[in-house]
Design a protein around this motif. Sequence first.
Motif, mmCIF file in Angstrom:
data_model
loop_
_atom_site.group_PDB
_atom_site.id
_atom_site.type_symbol
_atom_site.label_atom_id
_atom_site.label_comp_id
_atom_site.label_asym_id
_atom_site.label_seq_id
_atom_site.Cartn_x
_atom_site.Cartn_y
_atom_site.Cartn_z
ATOM 1 N N PRO A 195 0.652 -1.284 -0.058
ATOM 2 C CA PRO A 195 -0.059 0.002 0.046
ATOM 3 C C PRO A 195 1.064 1.248 0.066
ATOM 4 O O PRO A 195 1.902 1.348 0.819
ATOM 5 N N PRO A 196 0.499 2.409 -0.658
ATOM 6 C CA PRO A 196 1.318 3.536 -0.853
ATOM 7 C C PRO A 196 1.359 4.157 0.580
ATOM 8 O O PRO A 196 0.478 4.142 1.162
ATOM 9 N N PRO A 197 2.428 4.708 0.887
ATOM 10 C CA PRO A 197 2.423 5.407 2.251
ATOM 11 C C PRO A 197 1.636 6.619 2.193
ATOM 12 O O PRO A 197 1.489 7.349 1.433
ATOM 13 N N ARG A 198 1.179 6.982 3.728
ATOM 14 C CA ARG A 198 0.458 8.166 3.727
ATOM 15 C C ARG A 198 1.351 9.377 3.941
ATOM 16 O O ARG A 198 2.299 9.254 4.763
ATOM 17 N N VAL A 199 1.123 10.593 3.580
ATOM 18 C CA VAL A 199 2.025 11.559 3.913
ATOM 19 C C VAL A 199 1.408 12.375 4.636
ATOM 20 O O VAL A 199 0.423 13.154 4.416
ATOM 21 N N CYS B 179 8.796 0.401 -4.524
ATOM 22 C CA CYS B 179 10.010 -0.316 -4.187
ATOM 23 C C CYS B 179 9.840 -1.446 -2.987
ATOM 24 O O CYS B 179 8.816 -1.317 -2.208
ATOM 25 N N ASP B 180 10.162 -2.571 -3.408
ATOM 26 C CA ASP B 180 9.885 -3.777 -2.589
ATOM 27 C C ASP B 180 10.685 -3.795 -1.249
ATOM 28 O O ASP B 180 10.502 -4.749 -0.402
ATOM 29 N N VAL B 181 11.512 -2.842 -1.272
ATOM 30 C CA VAL B 181 12.525 -2.705 0.143
ATOM 31 C C VAL B 181 11.805 -1.671 1.037
ATOM 32 O O VAL B 181 11.655 -1.795 2.098
ATOM 33 N N CYS B 182 11.967 -0.283 0.435
ATOM 34 C CA CYS B 182 11.646 0.746 1.449
ATOM 35 C C CYS B 182 10.162 1.122 1.207
ATOM 36 O O CYS B 182 9.754 2.030 1.932
ATOM 37 N N GLU B 183 9.418 0.536 0.172
ATOM 38 C CA GLU B 183 7.945 0.651 0.045
ATOM 39 C C GLU B 183 7.490 2.181 -0.232
ATOM 40 O O GLU B 183 6.409 2.602 -0.209
ATOM 41 N N ARG B 184 8.619 2.732 -0.940
ATOM 42 C CA ARG B 184 8.396 4.055 -1.351
ATOM 43 C C ARG B 184 7.634 3.964 -2.874
ATOM 44 O O ARG B 184 8.124 2.921 -3.486
ATOM 45 N N TRP B 185 7.170 5.059 -3.375
ATOM 46 C CA TRP B 185 6.630 4.913 -4.674
ATOM 47 C C TRP B 185 7.132 5.815 -5.739
ATOM 48 O O TRP B 185 7.545 6.785 -5.332
ATOM 49 N N TYR B 186 7.286 5.657 -6.853
ATOM 50 C CA TYR B 186 8.155 6.587 -7.875
ATOM 51 C C TYR B 186 7.386 6.475 -8.929
ATOM 52 O O TYR B 186 6.645 5.586 -9.626
ATOM 53 N N HIS B 187 7.411 7.650 -9.804
ATOM 54 C CA HIS B 187 6.922 7.643 -10.954
ATOM 55 C C HIS B 187 7.863 6.786 -11.951
ATOM 56 O O HIS B 187 9.069 6.850 -11.819
ATOM 57 N N GLY B 188 7.388 6.018 -12.861
ATOM 58 C CA GLY B 188 8.104 5.338 -13.832
ATOM 59 C C GLY B 188 9.249 5.955 -14.530
ATOM 60 O O GLY B 188 10.401 5.749 -14.571
ATOM 61 N N CYS C 297 17.859 2.166 -2.796
ATOM 62 C CA CYS C 297 17.889 0.898 -2.192
ATOM 63 C C CYS C 297 19.062 -0.014 -2.811
ATOM 64 O O CYS C 297 19.767 -0.803 -2.174
ATOM 65 N N SER C 298 18.885 0.291 -4.154
ATOM 66 C CA SER C 298 20.087 -0.487 -4.731
ATOM 67 C C SER C 298 21.474 -0.044 -4.501
ATOM 68 O O SER C 298 22.479 -0.923 -4.662
ATOM 69 N N SER C 299 21.348 1.256 -3.999
ATOM 70 C CA SER C 299 22.957 1.651 -3.900
ATOM 71 C C SER C 299 23.332 1.376 -2.484
ATOM 72 O O SER C 299 24.775 1.489 -2.228
ATOM 73 N N LYS C 300 22.588 0.989 -1.596
ATOM 74 C CA LYS C 300 22.947 0.454 -0.399
ATOM 75 C C LYS C 300 23.832 -0.849 -0.208
ATOM 76 O O LYS C 300 23.128 -1.767 -0.878
ATOM 77 N N ARG C 301 24.938 -0.824 0.403
ATOM 78 C CA ARG C 301 25.518 -2.325 0.483
ATOM 79 C C ARG C 301 25.097 -2.803 1.861
ATOM 80 O O ARG C 301 24.987 -2.203 2.988
ATOM 81 N N PRO C 302 24.896 -4.176 1.690
ATOM 82 C CA PRO C 302 24.582 -4.868 3.251
ATOM 83 C C PRO C 302 25.599 -4.613 4.211
ATOM 84 O O PRO C 302 26.851 -4.665 3.818
#
Length: 259
Positions: free
Chosen positions: A178-182, A221-230, A251-256
């Motif tokens: 679900p999209p986050p509420r702002v 995003c399946d990690v941070c659950e934020r939504w983006y314009h394509g 999220c892709s740039s973050k290293r474990p």
Amino acid sequence: MDASYRRSGAGGGGGGSAPRTVEDIYKDYRGRRSAILRALTNDVEEFYGQCDPDKENLCLYGYANEAWEVALPAEEVPTELPEPALGINFARDGMKRTDWLALVAVHSDSWLVSVAFYYAARLTRSDRKRLFGMMNDLATVYEVISEMRQSKERDRSVGIDNSGRHKLPAKHAREAPPPPRVENNAREADEGYDEDDGDHSETLCGTCGGIYSAEEFWIGCDVCERWYHGKCVKITPAKAESIKQYKCPSCSSKRPRQQ
């Protein structure tokens, strides 16, 4: 269908007599309009097949009994009733199907009005005005066809399923988070939207900060659950179909973390 039956207006279900009152003319108009709409929507495959470009000039006729017919134009001159657009079949394969149907719709609207006001010629000015008001309360054939087309395009662009919930493209079996509420940015949901759609209206793009719009493609995003314009993350609807799990650029740039 017999040509004389077709030209005389007997197809309107009035026993061959022309409608003369405002109510009867409106009933005739409404029935013919319903026939045209059915040809261009529910029966569109049959209608499309009958409009063979290799045949002679063809017209789309609608009758007040809600039957439609693709046929050759009247041979008599002048015709007993105004005739619909001639040769609609010739342009069928020369343009996009949706554009061709819209073109037929526009010409059909013109024909429907011309038939109605042919019958209305002997009405008083006030009765003609009342008749037009009744006709104008109905959406035109073109408006109905255009709205259906725009609705399909919106559904494709945002990946909306039949329930109306925002989902990732069809190849993703699960529902998108679900999209986050702002907070402090609540906006009143548009009329006709449920609570879930109201949440969407408060969603901001994680890249540009733009507010959610159903007319644009978004991806979550399946990690941070934020939504983006394509377009902001350079993901198209087609590309999204091949993504099993989407990670936004952040999220892709973050290293474990190292253990």
